[in-house]
Scaffold this motif. Structure first.
Motif, PDB file in Angstrom:
ATOM      1  N   ARG A  22       2.570   4.985   9.207  1.00 33.04           N
ATOM      2  CA  ARG A  22       1.244   5.311   8.675  1.00 33.04           C
ATOM      3  C   ARG A  22       1.294   5.558   7.164  1.00 33.04           C
ATOM      4  N   SER A  23       0.397   4.922   6.436  1.00 33.90           N
ATOM      5  CA  SER A  23       0.225   5.221   5.009  1.00 33.90           C
ATOM      6  C   SER A  23      -1.189   5.739   4.817  1.00 33.90           C
ATOM      7  N   SER A  24      -1.509   6.120   3.571  1.00 32.73           N
ATOM      8  CA  SER A  24      -2.884   6.587   3.342  1.00 32.73           C
ATOM      9  C   SER A  24      -3.852   5.414   3.260  1.00 32.73           C
ATOM     10  N   ALA A  25      -3.338   4.195   3.409  1.00 30.80           N
ATOM     11  CA  ALA A  25      -4.207   3.019   3.511  1.00 30.80           C
ATOM     12  C   ALA A  25      -4.420   2.604   4.963  1.00 30.80           C
ATOM     13  N   THR A  26      -3.694   3.224   5.874  1.00 31.87           N
ATOM     14  CA  THR A  26      -3.856   2.889   7.293  1.00 31.87           C
ATOM     15  C   THR A  26      -5.246   3.341   7.756  1.00 31.87           C
ATOM     16  N   PRO A  27      -5.979   2.457   8.445  1.00 33.04           N
ATOM     17  CA  PRO A  27      -7.322   2.867   8.864  1.00 33.04           C
ATOM     18  C   PRO A  27      -7.314   3.874  10.019  1.00 33.04           C
ATOM     19  N   TYR A  28      -8.401   4.611  10.082  1.00 36.26           N
ATOM     20  CA  TYR A  28      -8.612   5.566  11.164  1.00 36.26           C
ATOM     21  C   TYR A  28      -8.459   4.863  12.519  1.00 36.26           C
ATOM     22  N   GLY A  29      -7.739   5.486  13.402  1.00 35.48           N
ATOM     23  CA  GLY A  29      -7.618   4.962  14.760  1.00 35.48           C
ATOM     24  C   GLY A  29      -6.452   4.009  14.953  1.00 35.48           C
ATOM     25  N   ALA A  30      -5.861   3.500  13.868  1.00 33.63           N
ATOM     26  CA  ALA A  30      -4.760   2.539  14.020  1.00 33.63           C
ATOM     27  C   ALA A  30      -3.518   3.252  14.561  1.00 33.63           C
ATOM     28  N   ALA A  31      -2.881   2.611  15.537  1.00 32.63           N
ATOM     29  CA  ALA A  31      -1.626   3.162  16.055  1.00 32.63           C
ATOM     30  C   ALA A  31      -0.482   2.662  15.183  1.00 32.63           C
ATOM     31  N   THR A  32       0.309   3.588  14.682  1.00 33.65           N
ATOM     32  CA  THR A  32       1.525   3.215  13.947  1.00 33.65           C
ATOM     33  C   THR A  32       2.682   3.938  14.617  1.00 33.65           C
ATOM     34  N   THR A  33       3.894   3.697  14.160  1.00 34.19           N
ATOM     35  CA  THR A  33       5.024   4.367  14.818  1.00 34.19           C
ATOM     36  C   THR A  33       5.077   5.848  14.474  1.00 34.19           C
ATOM     37  N   THR A  34       4.425   6.246  13.384  1.00 36.80           N
ATOM     38  CA  THR A  34       4.382   7.687  13.081  1.00 36.80           C
ATOM     39  C   THR A  34       3.029   8.306  13.411  1.00 36.80           C
ATOM     40  N   SER A  35       2.078   7.480  13.798  1.00 40.51           N
ATOM     41  CA  SER A  35       0.803   7.998  14.320  1.00 40.51           C
ATOM     42  C   SER A  35       0.472   7.183  15.573  1.00 40.51           C
ATOM     43  N   PRO A  36       1.352   7.279  16.574  1.00 38.60           N
ATOM     44  CA  PRO A  36       1.162   6.418  17.745  1.00 38.60           C
ATOM     45  C   PRO A  36      -0.017   6.865  18.608  1.00 38.60           C
ATOM     46  N   ALA A  37      -0.477   5.956  19.428  1.00 38.50           N
ATOM     47  CA  ALA A  37      -1.464   6.313  20.437  1.00 38.50           C
ATOM     48  C   ALA A  37      -0.707   6.795  21.664  1.00 38.50           C
ATOM     49  N   GLY A  38      -1.120   7.924  22.188  1.00 40.10           N
ATOM     50  CA  GLY A  38      -0.436   8.480  23.356  1.00 40.10           C
ATOM     51  C   GLY A  38      -1.430   9.133  24.284  1.00 40.10           C
ATOM     52  N   LYS A  39      -0.924  10.070  25.060  1.00 42.25           N
ATOM     53  CA  LYS A  39      -1.798  10.693  26.060  1.00 42.25           C
ATOM     54  C   LYS A  39      -2.839  11.616  25.418  1.00 42.25           C
ATOM     55  N   VAL A  40      -2.441  12.271  24.314  1.00 43.56           N
ATOM     56  CA  VAL A  40      -3.396  13.197  23.695  1.00 43.56           C
ATOM     57  C   VAL A  40      -3.799  12.807  22.276  1.00 43.56           C
ATOM     58  N   LYS A  41      -3.099  11.872  21.684  1.00 44.73           N
ATOM     59  CA  LYS A  41      -3.448  11.418  20.324  1.00 44.73           C
ATOM     60  C   LYS A  41      -3.762   9.938  20.381  1.00 44.73           C
ATOM     61  N   GLN A  42      -4.719   9.521  19.571  1.00 41.25           N
ATOM     62  CA  GLN A  42      -5.183   8.126  19.632  1.00 41.25           C
ATOM     63  C   GLN A  42      -5.035   7.429  18.284  1.00 41.25           C
ATOM     64  N   GLY A  43      -3.814   7.493  17.730  1.00 43.71           N
ATOM     65  CA  GLY A  43      -3.579   6.808  16.455  1.00 43.71           C
ATOM     66  C   GLY A  43      -3.928   7.687  15.265  1.00 43.71           C
ATOM     67  N   LYS A  44      -4.093   7.059  14.118  1.00 44.09           N
ATOM     68  CA  LYS A  44      -4.325   7.817  12.883  1.00 44.09           C
ATOM     69  C   LYS A  44      -5.637   8.601  12.955  1.00 44.09           C
TER      70      LYS A  44
ATOM     71  N   ASP B 219       0.827  -1.217   0.000  1.00 44.23           N
ATOM     72  CA  ASP B 219       0.000   0.000   0.000  1.00 44.23           C
ATOM     73  C   ASP B 219       0.857   1.261   0.000  1.00 44.23           C
ATOM     74  N   GLY B 220       2.015   1.227   0.639  1.00 39.99           N
ATOM     75  CA  GLY B 220       2.898   2.404   0.584  1.00 39.99           C
ATOM     76  C   GLY B 220       3.320   2.692  -0.845  1.00 39.99           C
ATOM     77  N   GLY B 221       3.723   1.641  -1.557  1.00 39.70           N
ATOM     78  CA  GLY B 221       4.193   1.792  -2.932  1.00 39.70           C
ATOM     79  C   GLY B 221       3.073   2.036  -3.931  1.00 39.70           C
ATOM     80  N   THR B 222       1.827   1.923  -3.486  1.00 35.70           N
ATOM     81  CA  THR B 222       0.697   2.043  -4.406  1.00 35.70           C
ATOM     82  C   THR B 222      -0.177   3.258  -4.073  1.00 35.70           C
ATOM     83  N   TYR B 223      -0.696   3.304  -2.845  1.00 32.26           N
ATOM     84  CA  TYR B 223      -1.578   4.408  -2.434  1.00 32.26           C
ATOM     85  C   TYR B 223      -0.799   5.723  -2.332  1.00 32.26           C
ATOM     86  N   ASP B 224       0.476   5.625  -1.919  1.00 30.31           N
ATOM     87  CA  ASP B 224       1.237   6.844  -1.600  1.00 30.31           C
ATOM     88  C   ASP B 224       2.276   7.156  -2.672  1.00 30.31           C
ATOM     89  N   ILE B 225       3.474   6.641  -2.470  1.00 32.82           N
ATOM     90  CA  ILE B 225       4.621   7.094  -3.277  1.00 32.82           C
ATOM     91  C   ILE B 225       4.497   6.670  -4.743  1.00 32.82           C
TER      92      ILE B 225
END
Lengths: 309, 395
Positions: free
Chosen positions: A147-169, A109-115
């Motif tokens: 996170r890619s543009s195929a990553t679903p809403y809410g999924a925690a990734t290393t660049t959209s992690p879940a933390g104290k104020v953010k909850q994933g993508k 999905d990175g090589g297709t949806y994004d770059i």
């Protein structure tokens, strides 16, 4: 030809064993099923990613067929060059007129949806006779779950992690099948790795149409969706049963839903047990779960409407 | 009435058209096209040639230079003779795949109309675009005139496809100055040129489906290094074979294809070194100054990659002063051509004095009087350790 698993896997062995995917990876299943769907010789291009790194390491190769990996973002442009060379050499009589070769590009999905989206769009618009297969594991898994543009809403990734104020993508995923279809190509489809008959049928159709065809295949990732390796097929099935990932195809512009779950299974059945969604099950994130269910329901209704149901 | 005798085969054309004529005669199986000034007339001319049925090439009209090089790599790996053309930002955009083409040992030939890289954005000539890819593993051949650009396309192709080379090659000409300037160009006989380049028979082709090959596998600490060393060795071979193929081409064209052209260098007290069209301007100044009794000469470098270090040192060993004309900058370092020439001269017992000049960035004109000033600076022994910026305000 109707799907018969035993028959299909008797056909020429193109994607050989011995690759280095993680145990429980969906990629070899996608590759074998797609490549079994034509008896013609196939030439493949492959974007940089999990499939490419695990299927080759010099001096070894998993590919018992002509294969080229060029770079991350250009699997479609690369196969368009191969396909054009074929047409040129055939027209000049350097390849026999009756020779048939199929062309396929594989990308994550990175090589297709994004770059690789521009390269894909260009190749679809130009009308090359090829099949693009995206194995969609919903993130940059080869580099460790970004996170890619195929990553679903809410999924925690290393660049959209879940933390104290953010909850994933925080964004919804891109609808790539519709984007591909908007190029007015003869065939575009969404498949999932657990339903081999459906994937095989779609690959067979994709190979048989004249012009570009696009298939994106849900390919659950045991390592970075964070579930036990034996559950890959189960998660693929749950994604479809919960309508999170509908199986559908767009043939000459006409939408057809290929599978309608008989029961209403809540999306949480798909989300639970996956480490990337664990934070969503905290009481304070219950709104997010509701939002995901609502989004799934709305998307399903829209899809049914497009099918005329 | 006076008439000018022009051979029937001489035709007025631009450098871009001349290169497109070479492409017509080569008749590649696949050409990927994407417009960029000042390269565009190459692909436009060639597209018309194909539209008129004068070449049987399949054209891929891609959506970017990145895809142009990607598709060309795909076509070449498939087993086709494949080409594309570009300049400046287009070359920079395809940079990643330029390196990959070389590592896959694909004999792609790519004409370049040299143009300044952004930024600031500029459409005019300098050599920053091809200098940016000088370490990419491509053969780089530079052309003074449209005639040279045309003929060197054949030299590049035959060199690239030689079994001991198998490297991609770029044939450079100055954007606008050469690409859009009209000259009389002698187009050699189609059949002769076709025979010169011969049939292309790739050893490893993706379309040879009965003998499947894997192109572009992962290579880590255990093999990457050896692959790179093979590219080094191929470049060494390219240097040797360049002269062999050049001699063969000379028999058709009557022109010489040495690594460099020596102009009035035999007794020269000062020599300027340049590449591409500016060599022509310098020749005119040399002629004028020679008439005035000043012993000046010029070296025009044709082959920049592989770089002919030993031969340049040999040619310059008796020259007291050498000035190098760079049409590109290497920020924080010495300009690229100057750096190479200085490197070449290091092994000489008696080293010439040197002076670095940078000129013409972003298409800034260079005038005869400026070249004359540069020669006089060398003759007067006024060399400095600093680069002289010719025609740059406040320099």
């Amino acid at each position: 030809m109707p799907f018969n698993l035993k028959e299909v896997y008797k056909w020429p062995k193109r994607f050989m064993p011995g690759g280095r995917t993680c145990a429980g990876c969906a990629i070899p299943v996608v590759a074998r099923t797609v490549l079994a769907a034509t008896k013609d010789p196939v030439v493949a291009s492959n974007a940089t990613g999990c499939m490419e790194v695990t299927s080759t390491i010099y001096p070894f190769t998993t590919w018992n067929m002509p294969w080229i990996h060029n770079a991350f973002e250009n699997a479609a442009a690369t196969i368009s060059g191969v396909e054009t060379a074929f047409r040129s050499l055939k027209a000049q009589g350097k390849i026999p007129k009756d020779k048939e070769i199929k062309f396929v590009a594989f990308g994550g999905d990175g090589g297709t949806y994004d770059i690789g989206l521009q390269s894909l769009s260009g190749a679809l618009e130009r009308g090359h006779n090829f099949v693009y297969v995206c194995y969609d594991n919903e993130g940059y898994m080869n580099t460790g779950n970004q996170r890619s543009s195929a990553t679903p809403y809410g999924a925690a990734t290393t660049t959209s992690p879940a933390g104290k104020v953010k909850q994933g993508k925080e964004e919804w995923r891109k609808d790539l099948v519709k984007i591909a279809s908007a190029h007015n190509i003869p065939y575009a489809a969404q498949a999932a790795v657990h339903n081999l008959a459906d994937l095989y049928m779609k690959a067979e159709k994709a190979f048989s149409v004249k012009g570009p065809a696009f298939i994106t295949v849900l390919s659950p990732c045991t390592t970075l969706w964070k579930y036990p390796p034996h559950l890959t097929m189960q998660y693929s099935k749950l994604a479809v049963e919960t309508r999170f990932w509908p199986l559908f195809e767009i043939e000459e512009g006409k939408v057809k839903v290929n599978y309608k779950p008989s029961k209403d299974v809540p999306v949480t059945e798909f989300l639970k047990g996956q480490g990337r969604f664990r934070h969503l099950f905290k009481p304070e994130n219950s709104d997010m779960l509701k939002r995901i269910q609502q989004h799934v329901d709305e998307a399903w209704e829209r899809l049914l409407k497009m099918d005329g149901i | 009435m006076d008439t000018i005798q022009v051979s029937k085969s001489m035709r007025p054309m631009t450098g871009a058209q001349a290169v497109a004529e070479a492409m017509r005669q080569i008749n590649p199986d696949v050409v990927a096209m994407y417009p960029i000034t000042p390269q565009t007339p190459i692909i436009e001319t060639f597209a018309k040639i194909v539209a008129d049925g004068r070449a049987s090439t399949e054209i891929i009209r891609v959506e970017s230079e990145h895809s142009a090089m990607s598709a060309t790599v795909g076509a070449a790996a498939a087993g086709a003779r494949a080409m594309t053309a570009t300049a400046a930002n287009g070359l920079a955009l395809m940079d990643e795949i330029v390196y990959i083409a070389a590592s896959m040992r694909l004999p792609i030939v790519m004409p370049i109309a040299n143009r300044a890289l952004s930024g600031p954005i500029n459409i005019h000539c300098d050599h920053s675009d091809t200098m940016n890819v000088r370490d990419s593993g491509w053969i780089q051949i530079y052309s003074e005139t449209a005639q040279e650009a045309y003929e060197q396309m054949f030299l590049a192709l035959k060199l690239a496809e030689h079994k001991d080379v198998l490297l991609p090659a770029m044939v450079c000409q100055d954007g606008f100055v050469t690409s859009h300037g009209v000259e009389n160009v002698k187009i050699h006989d189609d059949e002769t040129m076709k025979k010169f380049i011969g049939e292309y028979k790739p050893e490893y082709a993706l379309l040879d489906v009965d003998n499947p090959v894997t192109y572009g596998p992962l290579q880590l600490q255990d093999y990457y290094f050896e692959t790179k060393k093979q590219q080094v060795d191929a470049m060494k071979n390219a240097k040797r074979i360049f002269l062999e193929i050049g001699k063969e081409l000379s028999q058709i064209t009557g022109h010489d294809y040495g690594y460099f052209e020596k102009y009035e260098m035999d007794d020269a007290e000062a020599v300027l070194i340049a590449m591409n069209s500016t060599a022509g301007n310098i020749k005119a100044v040399v002629d004028k100054m020679r008439k005035e009794g000043k012993k000046v000469g010029m070296m025009k470098l044709r082959l920049f990659r592989p770089f002919p270090y030993e031969e340049i040192a040999e040619a310059l060993k008796d020259v007291p002063v050498v000035g190098v004309f760079d049409r590109a900058e290497s920020f924080g370092a010495r300009p690229p051509l100057y750096g190479e020439i200085r490197n070449a001269l290091f092994d000489l017992d008696k080293k010439p004095d040197m002076q670095s000049f940078v000129f013409g960035l972003g298409g800034r004109d260079i005038f005869s009087h400026q070249i004359e000033d540069a020669f006089n600076m060398l003759l007067d022994g006024k060399m400095t350790d600093e680069t002289k910026y010719i025609g740059c305000r406040g320099c």
